[in-house]
Design a protein around this motif. Sequence first.
Motif, PDB file in Angstrom:
ATOM      1  N   LEU A   1       0.818  -1.207   0.000  1.00  0.00           N
ATOM      2  CA  LEU A   1       0.000   0.000   0.000  1.00  0.00           C
ATOM      3  C   LEU A   1       0.851   1.256   0.000  1.00  0.00           C
ATOM      4  O   LEU A   1       1.932   1.309   0.573  1.00  0.00           O
ATOM      5  N   GLN A   2       0.313   2.303  -0.667  1.00  0.00           N
ATOM      6  CA  GLN A   2       0.982   3.586  -0.756  1.00  0.00           C
ATOM      7  C   GLN A   2       0.121   4.654  -0.108  1.00  0.00           C
ATOM      8  O   GLN A   2      -1.108   4.574  -0.116  1.00  0.00           O
TER       9      GLN A   2
ATOM     10  N   ALA B   1      -9.218 -11.007  -7.849  1.00  0.00           N
ATOM     11  CA  ALA B   1      -9.798 -12.232  -7.284  1.00  0.00           C
ATOM     12  C   ALA B   1      -9.298 -12.522  -5.883  1.00  0.00           C
ATOM     13  O   ALA B   1      -9.967 -13.209  -5.111  1.00  0.00           O
ATOM     14  N   ASP B   2      -8.120 -12.016  -5.544  1.00  0.00           N
ATOM     15  CA  ASP B   2      -7.540 -12.298  -4.227  1.00  0.00           C
ATOM     16  C   ASP B   2      -8.009 -11.287  -3.178  1.00  0.00           C
ATOM     17  O   ASP B   2      -7.237 -10.857  -2.307  1.00  0.00           O
ATOM     18  N   LEU B   3      -9.282 -10.919  -3.236  1.00  0.00           N
ATOM     19  CA  LEU B   3      -9.846  -9.930  -2.331  1.00  0.00           C
ATOM     20  C   LEU B   3      -9.654 -10.316  -0.875  1.00  0.00           C
ATOM     21  O   LEU B   3      -9.299  -9.468  -0.036  1.00  0.00           O
TER      22      LEU B   3
ATOM     23  N   ALA C   1      -7.183  -9.140   4.316  1.00  0.00           N
ATOM     24  CA  ALA C   1      -6.444  -9.669   5.464  1.00  0.00           C
ATOM     25  C   ALA C   1      -5.124  -8.935   5.670  1.00  0.00           C
ATOM     26  O   ALA C   1      -4.648  -8.794   6.805  1.00  0.00           O
ATOM     27  N   GLY C   2      -4.531  -8.453   4.583  1.00  0.00           N
ATOM     28  CA  GLY C   2      -3.245  -7.781   4.681  1.00  0.00           C
ATOM     29  C   GLY C   2      -3.312  -6.353   5.191  1.00  0.00           C
ATOM     30  O   GLY C   2      -2.277  -5.735   5.474  1.00  0.00           O
ATOM     31  N   LEU C   3      -4.512  -5.804   5.347  1.00  0.00           N
ATOM     32  CA  LEU C   3      -4.635  -4.417   5.779  1.00  0.00           C
ATOM     33  C   LEU C   3      -4.254  -4.220   7.240  1.00  0.00           C
ATOM     34  O   LEU C   3      -3.853  -3.108   7.632  1.00  0.00           O
TER      35      LEU C   3
END
Length: 396
Positions: free
Chosen positions: A118-119, A158-160, A165-167
């Motif tokens: 993320l940026q 597709a990898d929503l 989860a990565g947030l």
Amino acid sequence: MRRDSDSVDVDEPLAVDVSPASHDASGEGVPTRDLTGLAPAARPARRWTPRRVVVTPAALDHPHGRRVVDRVEALGTEVERLRANRLTGVRGETERETYARAKATLAIVVSPPSRRALQPIAPSADWRVDLAEGCPAHCQYCYLAGSLSGPPVTRVYADLDDILAGLAAYAGRGTVTSRSAARAGEGTTFEASCYTDPLALEHLTGSWRRAVEHFAAWDAPVQLRWTTKYADVDTFVGVPHGGRTRVRFSVNAAPVSERLEGGTATVADRLAALRRLALAGYPVGLTIAPIMPVPDWRRHYGALLDRVASAVGGLAGLDLTAELITHRFTPGSKEVLLGWYPRTRLEMDEESRRRKYGRFGAVKYVYPRETMTELRTWFERELAARVPACRLLYWT
């Protein structure tokens, strides 16, 4: 056998990040082409139905990828299973044909690694998170025009589930709201509409509803944010959101919205949708952008603010914000936009603008300081007077 140049790598990002910290498309260093006459005429908003939908093998390995396939097929559109991430049949004999095919194509893919890191996205939010790239609207001032790489095939990720989860690793780490005394109440904010319009794609993907539910269940001071020029909010009314999703509606004065925003919902419909979500308890917002000093602009923007006041009148517990963004363009975006819309009425005269340089040296053209001061003074005064419940987040 087709040459490599005849295919599109749908696993590659659609938009090129010239500056990772910038929300403005710079257009610098991005190849542009003569696209004269490619943009279709403006038409009323309607649910986008892509003529071609494809899915990569890797996308089918993800539960959400399979869910999107099921949704699209349930709507009566066949989904083509690709053997690899190369999409053929998009490039036509002419640029016009290539553009038309790409804009009518939806690709279900896995997000590229560059989108998973993320940026920052000041001044809007702490972090930018992409759930898709591409938009079926035809806004003649599109700020991404100078940054698009290749045919504009819309990609949905597709990898929503993995993206959401990565947030957690970014919570509490931002600098826009996380460490701002004025906006600390918003928590760590995640902007999910930088390269797309969520309501233009939601009926096909369901991605943003799942994101709303994810944030509602996230026991932390966080907020999901997205903005739209559409009004199809039915699937969000009644969804548990926990007050952790702010939906903003991009609105503008009539001379701008009616002439330069092809294929979008009317401003009246957007404001009605804002009211519906506010009644459902959502924090809501206005993105008044791009602000332009069109002839008699005070009257036109005054009428817009009066329409906003009417739309939110009588709402108890209203949580309404505003983001005010003036029009700007870059050499690259101007070249592309004039190719897409050769008869546009959009003013892009470098001689009447002030040059502004980004942190990486990219140039953009903004209004002169005197004009900016006049616009800002008027908007801050009139917004406070006509819509006193609205909290101004920033001006740029």
